[in-house]
Design an enzyme around this catalytic site. Sequence first.
Site, PDB file in Angstrom:
ATOM      1  N   VAL A 132     -16.092 -74.139 -46.320  1.00  0.00           N
ATOM      2  CA  VAL A 132     -16.040 -75.019 -47.489  1.00  0.00           C
ATOM      3  C   VAL A 132     -17.457 -75.579 -47.579  1.00  0.00           C
ATOM      4  CG1 VAL A 132     -15.017 -77.082 -48.514  1.00  0.00           C
ATOM      5  CG2 VAL A 132     -13.582 -75.514 -47.200  1.00  0.00           C
ATOM      6  N   PRO A 133     -18.273 -75.025 -48.480  1.00  0.00           N
ATOM      7  CA  PRO A 133     -19.731 -75.168 -48.399  1.00  0.00           C
ATOM      8  C   PRO A 133     -20.311 -76.535 -48.799  1.00  0.00           C
ATOM      9  CG  PRO A 133     -19.153 -73.939 -50.354  1.00  0.00           C
ATOM     10  CD  PRO A 133     -17.870 -74.184 -49.615  1.00  0.00           C
ATOM     11  N   CYS A 134     -20.079 -77.528 -47.965  1.00  0.00           N
ATOM     12  CA  CYS A 134     -20.630 -78.858 -48.224  1.00  0.00           C
ATOM     13  C   CYS A 134     -22.152 -78.875 -48.099  1.00  0.00           C
ATOM     14  CB  CYS A 134     -19.996 -79.884 -47.297  1.00  0.00           C
ATOM     15  SG  CYS A 134     -20.106 -79.486 -45.550  1.00  0.00           S
ATOM     16  N   HIS A 135     -22.717 -77.897 -47.420  1.00  0.00           N
ATOM     17  CA  HIS A 135     -24.181 -77.825 -47.293  1.00  0.00           C
ATOM     18  C   HIS A 135     -24.858 -77.536 -48.626  1.00  0.00           C
ATOM     19  CE1 HIS A 135     -22.730 -73.696 -46.692  1.00  0.00           C
ATOM     20  NE2 HIS A 135     -23.908 -73.302 -47.182  1.00  0.00           N
ATOM     21  N   ARG A 136     -24.092 -77.134 -49.628  1.00  0.00           N
ATOM     22  CA  ARG A 136     -24.650 -76.815 -50.943  1.00  0.00           C
ATOM     23  C   ARG A 136     -24.733 -78.028 -51.865  1.00  0.00           C
ATOM     24  NH1 ARG A 136     -20.971 -71.392 -51.395  1.00  0.00           N
ATOM     25  NH2 ARG A 136     -22.062 -70.232 -49.754  1.00  0.00           N
TER      26      ARG A 136
END
Length: 164
Positions: A132-136
């Site tokens: 779940v790409p929270c780094h984006r």
Amino acid sequence: MKFDTSIVKAPYQSALGPMIVAATARGLAGLWFEGQRHLPDHGNWPVDAEHPVLLAAQVQLAEYFAGARSSFDLPLDLQGGTAFQRSVWDALLSIPRGGTTSYGTLSRRIGQPAAVRAVGAAVGRNPLSIVVPCHRVVGADGSLTGYAGGLERKTALLRLEGVA
């Protein structure tokens, strides 16, 4: 966050350091870097290195770090979050590899334009780093802001995806 009693874990050595991968009977429930903020106390979770979801997650993570995978195809169990957190985490899933969004845009996307800080808190509590790409999620001006796994990892993940 509350985790289902069926949760099991396995260690995973990623290109960015050791991780804990966790799953329930419903799907992948956790993926954290060792020592990151909001890492739950997993000391009592049993290790199950043969759990099919954990095995699939490890294969897909290896493909991701090798640059051969742009998205993940795993059943997810995010039921331990609040309804608001789950809405934010669902919105994170729509950010494509190589893309970014701001906290403000994310808050508008979920229909809560005034909830930018609450969105930021939910992003920080995301239990499924990378998948779940929270780094984006970046600041309104495009700057790299907090990441529970550390800004150096956020930078490395975005670089891997061709962003930074």
